[in-house]
Design an enzyme around this catalytic site. Sequence first.
Site, PDB file in Angstrom:
ATOM      1  N   LYS A 161       0.949  -1.767  -0.060  1.00  0.00           N
ATOM      2  CA  LYS A 161       0.210   0.083   0.033  1.00  0.00           C
ATOM      3  C   LYS A 161       0.715   0.924  -0.462  1.00  0.00           C
ATOM      4  O   LYS A 161       1.808   0.955  -0.143  1.00  0.00           O
ATOM      5  CB  LYS A 161      -1.003  -0.275   0.867  1.00  0.00           C
ATOM      6  CG  LYS A 161      -2.235  -1.261   1.311  1.00  0.00           C
ATOM      7  CD  LYS A 161      -2.355  -0.422   0.395  1.00  0.00           C
ATOM      8  CE  LYS A 161      -4.252  -1.809   0.661  1.00  0.00           C
ATOM      9  NZ  LYS A 161      -4.096  -3.817   0.354  1.00  0.00           N
TER      10      LYS A 161
HETATM   11  C1  LIG Z   1      -9.980  -2.832  -2.337  1.00  0.00           C
HETATM   12  C2  LIG Z   1      -9.606  -3.636  -0.562  1.00  0.00           C
HETATM   13  N1  LIG Z   1     -10.000  -3.817   0.562  1.00  0.00           N
HETATM   14  C3  LIG Z   1      -9.512  -4.363   1.325  1.00  0.00           C
HETATM   15  C4  LIG Z   1      -8.411  -4.935   1.201  1.00  0.00           C
HETATM   16  C5  LIG Z   1      -8.187  -6.115   3.017  1.00  0.00           C
HETATM   17  O1  LIG Z   1      -7.070  -4.678   4.184  1.00  0.00           O
HETATM   18  P1  LIG Z   1      -5.837  -5.951   3.789  1.00  0.00           P
HETATM   19  O2  LIG Z   1      -5.031  -7.205   3.615  1.00  0.00           O
HETATM   20  O3  LIG Z   1      -5.460  -4.904   4.741  1.00  0.00           O
HETATM   21  O4  LIG Z   1      -6.888  -7.130   5.048  1.00  0.00           O
HETATM   22  C6  LIG Z   1      -7.404  -4.814   0.754  1.00  0.00           C
HETATM   23  C7  LIG Z   1      -5.990  -4.726   0.817  1.00  0.00           C
HETATM   24  O5  LIG Z   1      -6.446  -5.370   0.233  1.00  0.00           O
HETATM   25  C8  LIG Z   1      -8.533  -3.891  -1.022  1.00  0.00           C
HETATM   26  O6  LIG Z   1      -7.536  -3.863  -2.009  1.00  0.00           O
END
Ligand SMILES: Cc1ncc(COP(=O)(O)O)c(C=O)c1O
Length: 370
Positions: A183
């Site tokens: 990110k």
């Molecule tokens: C659009 C979106 N939603 C949710 C997530 C979930 O985040 P995490 O991987 O921190 O659980 C991500 C991350 O990859 C994402 O790109």
Amino acid sequence: MTRTIPLSAPWIDGREEELVLETLRSGQLSLGPMVDRFEAALAGRVASPHVAAVSSGTAGLHLCMRLAGVGPGDEVVTTPFSFVASANCALYEGATPVFADVDPQTLNLDPAAVEASITPRTKAILPVHVFGYPAELAELEAIAERHGLAVVEDACEALGAEYRGRPVGSSGRPAVFAFYPNKQMTTGEGGAVAVATEEEWALLKSLSNQGRSDSGEWLTHARLGYNYRLDDLSAALGLAQLERLDEILAARAEVAARYGALLAAVDGVEAPLADDTEHRRSWFVYVVRVAAGVDRNGVMARLGEDGVASKPYLPSIHLQPFYRERFGYRAGMLPVSEDASARCLALPFHARLAAEDQERVVESLRCALE
Ligand SMILES: Cc1ncc(COP(=O)(O)O)c(C=O)c1O
């Protein structure tokens, strides 16, 4: 052997080492002051009154389903062109994600398709600011108001983006950020939820801390909660990244602009949508679209031979094996998302991607498309 150019890389510097070491030496590794400092700094950055740190973006999305009162039998209208977590969060609470198709330019939810997907069971709309490009919040909000629905923003890919001149996360509706190492900024694993009121913040803190009661009693549990806490080492890393966020975002924008200039001379590929007066992207990934009829797998194979990482990004959620089996989704049901999924390709992208490496990527892509 040619060195492989990776898809992404975090930018960790001296300040990150300093704050993480300070936390390590403090002995306070969880429920300590770094989490409070991280929450306050992030709230300031996204212009939201309150931010609750959580252990991942997925955890944040799940808790927002609880905030919105989503439960069994409810429907949540969301986008198929996203990472799977933005739909899974409805399933965690026994609700059904209902997919509305996306706009072919922005790849974000098409408000007309959202309107057409609303039923008496709809409880919430969950837009995703995909690839850091802000979704059509004003139109979606108007639809939500007309039908009495909640809105939860998945801003996991959009820290630093702006919609109509305001930071994503400042709308007053819950907005979820994520900090996995690919990110814009990272905490290792981690996430956060921006909310408008202290009540929402307190509920998020309780839910992420095993439903502990507001009285602070360690072994009193007022509600069903989870261990979705962000630890202090992660928060320290995040605080250092936040201090440098403008620098990181500017470097990413510069890398994106360089790709744009290089790709202008390449046929058979479309660069990401440019900003306009209402939408200011925060660069999360650099995703191009190959022209219809191009063999994307062949392009990826050629890139791979040249030591250039790439990824078909993103597959449509409704066509994931689990969604096909459980809900009977088939190809052709959401054609705009499916077309984007068939043609999108993520190229190596991070804040410190060298100009020579970008030239190598684009030269390899040009040859692959010939
Ligand atoms: C659009 C979106 N939603 C949710 C997530 C979930 O985040 P995490 O991987 O921190 O659980 C991500 C991350 O990859 C994402 O790109």
